[in-house]
Structure formats: structure tokens, C-alpha cells
Design a protein around this motif. Structure first.
Motif, PDB file in Angstrom:
ATOM      1  N   CYS A  70       0.817  -1.214   0.000  1.00  0.00           N
ATOM      2  CA  CYS A  70       0.000   0.000   0.000  1.00  0.00           C
ATOM      3  C   CYS A  70       0.856   1.271   0.000  1.00  0.00           C
ATOM      4  O   CYS A  70       0.385   2.348  -0.341  1.00  0.00           O
ATOM      5  CB  CYS A  70      -0.931   0.000   1.216  1.00  0.00           C
ATOM      6  N   LYS A  72       2.122   2.927   2.623  1.00  0.00           N
ATOM      7  CA  LYS A  72       1.980   3.842   3.771  1.00  0.00           C
ATOM      8  C   LYS A  72       3.254   3.946   4.594  1.00  0.00           C
ATOM      9  O   LYS A  72       3.574   5.007   5.125  1.00  0.00           O
ATOM     10  CB  LYS A  72       0.810   3.382   4.650  1.00  0.00           C
ATOM     11  N   VAL A  89       9.261  -4.215  -0.732  1.00  0.00           N
ATOM     12  CA  VAL A  89       9.476  -3.222   0.325  1.00  0.00           C
ATOM     13  C   VAL A  89      10.930  -3.338   0.756  1.00  0.00           C
ATOM     14  O   VAL A  89      11.389  -4.415   1.143  1.00  0.00           O
ATOM     15  CB  VAL A  89       8.537  -3.464   1.538  1.00  0.00           C
ATOM     16  N   GLU A 108      -1.691  -3.750   7.670  1.00  0.00           N
ATOM     17  CA  GLU A 108      -1.713  -5.218   7.659  1.00  0.00           C
ATOM     18  C   GLU A 108      -0.913  -5.828   8.818  1.00  0.00           C
ATOM     19  O   GLU A 108      -0.770  -7.048   8.892  1.00  0.00           O
ATOM     20  CB  GLU A 108      -1.136  -5.745   6.330  1.00  0.00           C
TER      21      GLU A 108
HETATM   22  S1  SF4 Z   1       4.625  -3.044   4.954  1.00  0.00           S
HETATM   23 FE1  SF4 Z   1       2.593  -2.422   5.559  1.00  0.00          FE
HETATM   24  S2  SF4 Z   1       2.536  -0.206   5.202  1.00  0.00           S
HETATM   25 FE2  SF4 Z   1       4.311  -1.011   4.087  1.00  0.00          FE
HETATM   26  S3  SF4 Z   1       3.562  -1.393   2.044  1.00  0.00           S
HETATM   27 FE3  SF4 Z   1       3.348  -3.311   3.175  1.00  0.00          FE
HETATM   28  S4  SF4 Z   1       1.274  -3.271   3.984  1.00  0.00           S
HETATM   29 FE4  SF4 Z   1       1.746  -1.182   3.359  1.00  0.00          FE
END
Ligand code: SF4
Ligand code: SF4
Length: 278
Positions: A70, A72, A89, A108
Motif C-alpha cells: 500500500c 503507507k 518493500v 496489515e
Molecule cells: S509493509 Fe505495511 S505499510 Fe508497508 S507497504 Fe506493506 S502493507 Fe503497506
């Protein structure tokens, strides 16, 4: 009482002052060497270390099975220490300030914390003086958490002398900010004056009383003294340039051991600080 010994640059005699002051005051004192990038007070105090603690800082670890990409976590991190690229990530641990923001916003609950090693804190004793220093891991840039760990050993029941890192950046502020008094060490040279101005600027922002020790006081010129007068910084001690001091330093010896008459001068320095703090 916590006395920090600081200087705008390295090589001015900061460690000479902090270690000789500690040794003169004896077993009522604890000496905390917060110059974690280059600790050297132990070369003079020579404690017997009896405790070593590994210090870590929390950094994010992402469970890719839960992550929905997402974005965030990347949006909230002002240090660019976690980045979402497509369906990946990437945490950059060396940039992370361990604020926990990314973990808090992850919808999440995909982010947990793991420890990243910063270095070690060692504790030892020398003639009743409690000595603590931090040693930052080679290549590590995040020194404030390690400095905080060294400072956590400050004992309210004892007189604490903090050997602060040189300069005026975050590690210095971290080392000085809980002090009752800052002893600035400088030399009467143009470089010494320049760095004194920076160091005094930082102390003024922190609003901590301070005083000056002029090392190698009989070289250079009068501008450091004139600056001290203008800024109302009390000059509490002057240490002359003396070949015997340099020889003692190069051998790792203490001035007060080699020339015991200097013990009284360091005790006088402490009395001046004490009356100033009162
Ligand atoms: S770690 Fe959490 S905040 Fe970061 S992209 Fe994945 S779901 Fe979104
Ligand atoms: S803990 Fe803070 S600094 Fe570290 S990656 Fe997360 S948001 Fe960035």
C-alpha cells in the motif's frame, strides 16, 4: 551533578581535562566516555572492564506474506529508510532512526521490529572510579542511541563527568543535554576560537551554564580570552604548553600522576564549577 567536558574540535585536550579531573576527585566520581566513535579515555584511566553489553536499535522487518504494498510505510518515513517499489518493500537499516512510525501505520501489521547492533557499552573500575564507555561498531553512523545507553549509567548519587564527542552535531548535543555544567576546552588559536564559538552556540541553545579551560594557554593570541570576556564565559583554568604534558599524553600517563601538584589545580577547577552551579 553532571559535568560535561566538550570542545568544538578534537585534539584540544578535552580528554586530558576529563580524565585528570576524574582522577583528582577519586572514588566519588564516575567517568562516562561518550565519544563513542573514538573512545580514548580508557587509555589514560586504564580501568579493568568487568561488564560488556551489546547495544542494538530496533529497525523494521517486513513480512512479505502479509504486505499489500500500500506504500503507507514509505510515505511516513521522513528518513527514506523504508521504500516501497512495485511489489517490493526495501528497509534501509542504516538510515532508520527507530521511530516506529512505519510499524504504527502499517494496516496489515506486516512490520515487526528486529534489533540492529550498534556497538557495545563497557563498564569497569579504576581506583574506585566507575568508568563507562561506548564503542560504536565500525562503519556505523547512528551514534546517539549508543550515547544514550552510556548516559543511562549516570548515577544520581555520584558526581558524573561526561567526556563528550568533539564537534557540535547530534552526538554532542545528546551527550551534553542533561548536564548541569559544560566545561568547554579550547586553545588560544584562530581555529580554537572558531570552534569555541560553535560549541558555545550549542551550549547557549541548551541553556546550560558553562566555563572555559584554555589549553596550551601560552601559545597563540588573546582573541579567545577577549571572546570569553565579551560573552561572559568564565575562564576557570589555563594549562600552559609544557613538553612534559605532551610526553605524558603520548605514553598514556596522567598529568596528575606525573606532576602531582596539578591535582590541586584540578580540585580548584571543580570547586569553581561547584560554586558556579550553586
Ligand atoms: S509493509 Fe505495511 S505499510 Fe508497508 S507497504 Fe506493506 S502493507 Fe503497506
Ligand atoms: S522506524 Fe521510523 S525511521 Fe525507521 S524505517 Fe520506520 S518510519 Fe523510518
Amino acid at each position: 551533578m553532571i559535568i560535561s567536558v566538550a570542545s568544538g574540535k578534537g585534539g584540544t585536550g578535552k580528554t586530558t581535562v576529563s580524565t585528570n579531573l576524574a582522577l583528582s576527585l577519586g572514588s566519588q566520581v564516575q567517568l562516562l566516555d561518550c565519544d563513542v566513535e573514538q573512545p580514548n579515555a580508557h587509555l589514560f584511566i586504564k580501568p579493568v572492564f568487568d561488564r560488556t553489553q551489546t547495544v542494538t536499535t530496533p529497525v523494521p522487518e517486513v513480512d512479505m506474506n502479509k504486505c499489500t504494498f500500500c506504500g503507507k510505510c514509505g510515505e511516513i518515513c521522513k528518513f527514506k529508510a523504508i521504500v516501497v517499489v512495485g511489489e517490493t518493500v526495501l528497509p534501509f537499516e542504516e538510515l532508520c532512526h527507530s521511530c516506529g512510525g512505519c510499524m504504527a501505520v502499517c494496516p496489515e501489521k506486516a512490520i515487526t521490529e528486529k534489533g540492529r547492533e550498534l556497538g557495545v557499552v563497557q563498564r569497569g573500575l579504576y581506583n574506585g572510579i566507575e568508568f563507562i564507555h561506548g564503542k560504536l561498531r565500525v562503519g556505523e553512523a547512528m551514534s546517539p542511541p549508543l550515547i544514550r545507553q552510556v548516559l543511562s549509567y549516570a548515577d544520581a548519587g555520584r558526581l558524573t563527568i561526561v567526556d563528550a564527542p568533539p564537534g557540535t552535531s547530534c552526538p554532542v548535543i545528546e551527550s551534553m543535554k542533561h548536564s548541569d555544567f559544560v566545561l568547554l576546552v579550547t586553545e588560544p588559536t584562530p581555529f580554537g576560537l572558531h570552534d569555541l564559538k560553535l560549541a558555545f552556540g550549542a551550549v547557549k541553545i541548551l541553556d546550560i551554564p558553562c566555563g572555559l579551560v584554555i589549553n596550551r594557554a601560552d601559545i597563540g593570541d588573546e582573541r579567545v580570552r577577549e571572546y570569553a570576556t565579551d560573552e561572559k564565559i568564565p575562564i576557570l583554568m589555563e594549562i600552559p604548553f609544557d613538553r612534559r604534558f605532551a610526553e605524558a599524553y603520548s605514553r598514556g600517563d596522567m598529568i596528575v600522576d606525573v606532576m602531582p601538584e596539578w591535582k590541586d589545580k584540578f580540585l580548584e577547577l571543580f570547586e569553581k564549577i561547584r560554586s558556579w552551579v550553586k
